[in-house]
Design an enzyme around this catalytic site. Structure first.
Site, short mmCIF file in Angstrom:
data_model
loop_
_atom_site.label_atom_id
_atom_site.label_comp_id
_atom_site.label_asym_id
_atom_site.label_seq_id
_atom_site.Cartn_x
_atom_site.Cartn_y
_atom_site.Cartn_z
N ALA A 433 -11.43 17.03 -30.19
CA ALA A 433 -12.82 17.42 -30.37
C ALA A 433 -13.15 17.38 -31.85
CB ALA A 433 -13.06 18.82 -29.82
N GLU A 435 -15.90 19.24 -34.78
CA GLU A 435 -16.82 20.37 -34.92
C GLU A 435 -18.14 20.07 -35.61
OE1 GLU A 435 -13.86 20.02 -36.52
OE2 GLU A 435 -14.02 20.59 -38.63
N HIS A 467 -11.88 26.99 -30.63
CA HIS A 467 -11.49 26.41 -31.91
C HIS A 467 -12.71 25.79 -32.61
CE1 HIS A 467 -8.53 24.23 -34.55
NE2 HIS A 467 -9.56 23.41 -34.67
N GLU A 468 -13.45 24.97 -31.87
CA GLU A 468 -14.58 24.27 -32.48
C GLU A 468 -15.68 25.23 -32.88
OE1 GLU A 468 -13.96 21.32 -33.24
OE2 GLU A 468 -12.16 21.26 -32.01
#
Ligand SMILES: [Zn+2]
Length: 1027
Positions: A433, A435, A467-468
């Site tokens: 992913a 951010e 996390h993101e």
């Protein structure tokens, strides 16, 4: 979130079958160097390379060398300061490894002599001269993390410039941009054409002059500039392609404080790799091919989509306009302000100008045919986007993101600053992913999940989302000044992903995952090829920047934050972080800024003094305990795996040692603390204390050796009552004793003696750790002609854990912890061919296929079940059919791993080629397929040949140094343990030269093989005796 990191890490550790088997970094170790040149066993460069090595000419022609010397000196100084040790032996050999540049370097004007001897002579002369110049001037450190150590400006070096594409001198000679000009706002207009796969763009940059200067230098890569105007006057743009820079020169000075506007019109191709402004495709439910365009800029690819000052410290605002066909939608960081219909029938979406200053790597835009679901969360519109046929798999991500957004708003005491937050699943996407501010992009497998999926499947999604989202503060709001401090972004996002989920979603049980990740970081950090969390050495080239995305930056970074938080009195850690966020919001930081913020609010002694010992040196300590009555002596040393037992650094850490004893051992209130600052120290305990267990709950980043008596007492205690220690303390003992065996401090017999207690073990963390460690040994033996030992190892594992494996239930299991335990046990059981397991798996698989896949297999059992099925002809083929058709991403990934676990050589070759080709299997899955294939005996040999033969095609898709490449190098080589393989691997990587020979992961691979070899030499006899 990780450009490469956590998500992929999380995926790989969880995903690759016997997940415990994937990470066998356990047998790695290394001598104390980062470059191949110093590796005595590595073949010397051949004479051709020495003669024509472009970096030597760079010293002359462009004066590049001064950067290297600068950085070397910084490294030297800070390390020497910190370690108080001599670095005499490491002065001059670090190579700049500016590989991608070298390859593209244009012919230069220096001599092209005909005779080699002449070249050598000239070369040496020139080298000596240029070294002398360089040593004398030592310039260009503009904008580096530590600033300019010397008062000299770079003026004298201005005579030494590279040539632009058009033959004129390029007015800048460093990889890092000058600090004389700062961008304030970008106005970007982009028109992608998804038929011709090209785009046109116009970038208008408002900038302010910081110091009088005669040039504007910025980044641009693979962009064809058609027209440039500066202050409305057409100007000529010079380009120096090897460094991805363009420049405009002026006869007179631009004055400090002056505001200027540069407008650039250009065309470019949509990238066919995974970075820049790239095209991606997928098949919709009718089988038709659909295309889309999306961006991935971190760390250095924004320059491929628009000319820009592409360094994280050049923050600015952005206004984006995208022109699209009516059938698509466009998304960017900010909400859409308006849509205009153009005369051509195309639509132009204009997005609001960003309300925050942000780094270029966080800009993003997407043109695709996606649908979304949305929800309003405290003034922010949260949306999850996917391809239309997967819309029903977006609900869990929306729920999770909404809840976490509220959590972070509260815990960080600063509201998320944008009015919208989009989470977008992209069909073919390299990282787990990314951010991007307000427009987070994900792999489909990191975001989409069915409602009825198991909690274990949802755990992965929650992990990535958490996390993101944490990055929107750590990384986006406060950004590292340069990539050498990437951990300030990734270490924090990793830490908060666990901290937020453990608080908000305790049912996801993230504690065990975090513990495994800490063990994994230690495995890598015990090698000589490791690096400090905050790197003081050179991080300049794209390869060096890419290599920062590794488990030291992510997991060790997070582990150090955990250790600090559990050391400080309640609440102080968060107080310090709030101070840090408040002080630096909107700007950039270095590691010391963080420690100073926390030190300011902490009542304790200087946090800086303690934490600098952890972030500025690589590795971690081994604490050895020896006891005489009530006197306990603690000694620290560097836990460095090596094959010669002679390399010992004098590194010291400020270690917050925690301990419990037999009278009070499991409750948090039992924990006592002692700070070990020196080489040795003594603490007093009551004579009646029977045993001590250090590193309570394994929250400290160190390993403990208790000595023969200490271990014996702990082993006795566990045999008497397993629950005398917490499950994480038990896992920590298992991890520590295996590590010590690798270091040669305990015999394998002692390891087995501790493992005796595990026949009574039922908790997830110690069981998975024991299985993981034993599986690694098993796989290593399995790759050697040690048939007898392999059989005995298998018998040992099944003897210890067989009854527990057989007693597992195969129905639906609710608790995540139980799912983790069950899947770990059964995946090992089935892969070792335990009858009970393979029978149950086969039965479940048949029920599933006979019911036309309506009779679901519990998510946590799917990998074990599919992998058993994939071993038969019909099973493999029917799984392949299912793989092509299914839209369930978590299931799809497990099917892929099962397909890759086949032992049939033809199928192994087919699947490797197919995934590299893309299409049926997205190329993004290559690292996962390679690591799964490598586990098997047949696979591990085929895959190595495949990687060698396909290297150039692989690095076309995955950048040299990137996490994917690190993973590929590691999984293909980490099971080798013979001299022949060592030489083979050395030979191959050294032949790559600038295409990867200097990667840290290559160094790590060689260290690992040597350590495997060494471990085998030392332990085969013991294993024969004791298994
Ligand atoms: Zn991250």
């Amino acid at each position: 979130a990780p450009y490469q990191g956590l998500l992929i890490e999380a995926e790989y550790s969880r995903a690759s079958l016997p997940r415990n088997m994937i990470e066998n970094s356990m047998f790695e170790e290394e001598p104390d160097v980062v470059d191949l040149a110093k590796d005595s066993t590595f073949p010397a460069l051949d004479p051709d390379e020495v003669v024509y090595e472009p970096r030597s000419s760079r010293l002359l022609v462009r004066g590049l060398g001064e950067n290297d010397l600068d950085d070397e000196e910084e490294d030297y100084e800070s390390s020497a300061r910190l370690l108080g040790m001599s670095f005499m032996n490491r002065s001059s050999t670090r190579s700049p490894s500016a590989s991608p540049y070298i390859r593209q370097a244009p012919p230069r004007s220096c001599s092209r002599p005909s005779a080699r001897m002449l070249v050598v002579g000239v070369f040496i002369l020139v080298l000596v001269t240029s070294m002398a110049m360089v040593l004398y001037f030592l310039p260009g450190c503009t904008f580096t993390k530590t600033g300019c150590p010397k008062a000299n400006s770079s003026t004298p070096m201005e005579l030494v410039y590279p040539k632009s594409t058009n033959g004129e001198l390029f007015p800048w000679n460093e990889l890092r941009l000058p600090a004389s000009v700062r961008p304030v706002n970008y106005d970007l207009s982009l028109t992608p054409n998804l038929t011709s796969m090209t785009f046109t763009g116009r970038t208008i940059i408002n900038m302010i002059i910081q110091h009088n200067t005669k040039r504007v230098v910025l980044h641009s890569s693979e962009i064809n500039i058609i027209k440039a105007t500066f202050q409305s006057v057409e100007v000529k743009v010079l380009e120096y392609k090897p460094w991805q820079q363009i420049a405009v020169s002026f006869p007179g000075d631009l004055k400090e404080g002056q505001v200027c506007v540069l407008t650039l019109d250009y065309t470019a191709n949509l990238s066919h790799t995974y970075d820049g402004f790239y095209n991606s495709s997928y098949n919709d439910k009718t089988g038709a091919k659909r295309v889309l365009a999306a961006t991935q800029f971190e760390p250095q690819a924004a320059r491929k989509a628009f000319p820009c000052f592409d360094e994280p410290a050049f923050k600015a605002t952005f206004l984006v306009r995208i022109t699209r066909e009516p059938e698509y939608i466009a998304l960017s960081n900010m909400p859409k302000a308006k849509t205009t219909t153009l005369p051509s029938g195309m639509l132009e979406d204009e997005f609001e100008q960003t309300s925050v200053n942000m780094s270029t790597y966080l800009v993003a835009f997407i043109v695709a045919n996606f649908t979304s679901i949305t929800r309003n969360v405290s003034n922010t519109l949260v949306s999850v986007y996917s391809v239309p046929e997967k819309k029903e798999h977006t609900q869990y991500a929306l729920d999770t993101a909404s809840r976490l957004l509220q959590f972070y708003n509260t815990v960080f005491d600063i509201d998320y600053p944008l009015r919208k937050l989009d989470l977008v699943a992209i069909p073919d996407f390299l990282a787990g992913a990314m951010e991007n501010w307000g427009l987070i992009t994900f792999r489909e497998t990191s975001l989409l999940v069915q409602n009825q999926s198991s909690l274990l499947d949802k755990q992965l999604i929650a992990n990535v989302v958490a996390h993101e989202l944490a990055h929107q503060w750590f990384g986006n709001l406060v950004t590292m000044r340069w990539w050498n401090d990437l951990w300030l972004s990734e270490g924090f996002a990793t830490y908060w992903q666990y901290a937020s989920l453990m608080t908000e979603f305790p049912q996801l049980y993230l504690g065990n995952v975090f513990l495994e990740e800490r063990f994994k970081a230690m495995a890598k950090d015990s090698l000589n090829s490791s690096h400090p969390v905050s790197v003081s050495a050179q991080v300049n080239t794209p390869e060096q920047v890419s290599e920062m995305f590794d488990s030291i930056t992510y997991e060790k970074g997070a582990s150090l934050l955990l250790m600090l938080n559990s050391t400080l009195p309640d609440g102080q850690f968060r107080k310090g972080l709030l101070e840090y966020l408040r002080q630096y919001r909107g700007s950039n930081t270095v590691t010391d800024d963080l420690w100073n913020s926390i030190t300011r609010v902490a009542v304790q002694e200087s946090v800086s003094d303690m934490m600098r010992t952890w972030t500025l040196q690589k590795g971690f300590p081994l604490v050895t305990v020896s006891r005489k009555g009530g006197e306990v002596t603690l000694t620290q040393e560097h836990f460095l795996l090596s094959t010669d037992n002679t390399t010992h650094t004098s590194s010291l850490w400020h270690i917050p040692v925690t301990y419990v004893n037999d009278s009070c051992s499991s409750a948090p209130s039992c924990r006592q603390m002692f700070t070990l600052r020196n080489k040795t120290a003594t603490l007093k305990v009551s004579e009646s204390v029977k045993w001590l267990k250090l590193n309570y709950m394994n929250t400290g980043f160190y390993i403990v050796h208790y000595g023969d008596e200490g271990w014996a007492a702990l082993i006795d205690a566990l045999k008497t009552d397993v629950s005398t220690l917490t499950p994480h303390d038990r896992a920590s003992l298992i991890h520590n004793i295996f590590s010590l065996s690798r270091l040669g401090r305990v015999s394998f017999r002692q390891v087995l003696s501790l493992l005796d207690y595990t026949t009574n073990e039922t908790e997830t963390a110690p069981l998975t750790e024991a299985l993981s460690q034993l599986s690694s040994v098993y796989r290593l033996l399995d790759k050697r002609p040690e048939l007898g030992l392999v059989a005995r190892m298998k018998a040992y594992i099944l003897g210890h854990f067989g009854p527990l494996m057989d007693s597992q239930d195969w129905g639906v299991e609710e608790s995540v912890s139980s799912q983790e335990r069950r899947s770990a046990l059964l995946e090992v059981a089935c892969s070792l061919g335990r009858q009970n397991c393979t029978d149950q798996a086969t039965a479940l698989y048949e029920q599933w296929t006979n019911s036309n896949q309506t009779n679901r297999i519990p998510g946590d059992l799917q990998r074990a079940v599919f992998s058993v099925a994939a071993q038969s002809d019909s099973g493999w083929l029917s799984l392949l059919d299912t793989y092509r058709l299914t839209t369930y991403d978590s299931e799809k990934r497990k099917i892929l791993q099962a397909l890759a676990s086949t032992q049939d050589p033809r199928r192994i070759v087919w699947i490797l080629n197919t995934v590299l080709e893309g299409g049926i299997i997205h190329t993004q899955e290559l690292p996962l397929v390679i690591s799964t294939v490598s586990d098997g005996f047949a696979g591990h040999l085929f895959v190595w040949d495949f990687v060698k033969e396909s290297w150039d095609r692989i690095i076309e898709k995955f950048p040299v140094g990137s996490y994917s490449i690190q993973s590929i190098v590691k999984s293909t080589t980490s099971q080798f343990s013979t001299q022949t393989h060592l030489e083979e691997v050395q030979g191959f990587f050294s032949s790559l030269k600038e295409r990867g020979s200097r990667m840290r992961s290559v160094q790590e691979a060689l260290e690992t093989i040597r350590l495997n070899q060494h471990w085998m030499d030392r332990n085969l006899a013991t294993l024969r005796d004791w298994l």
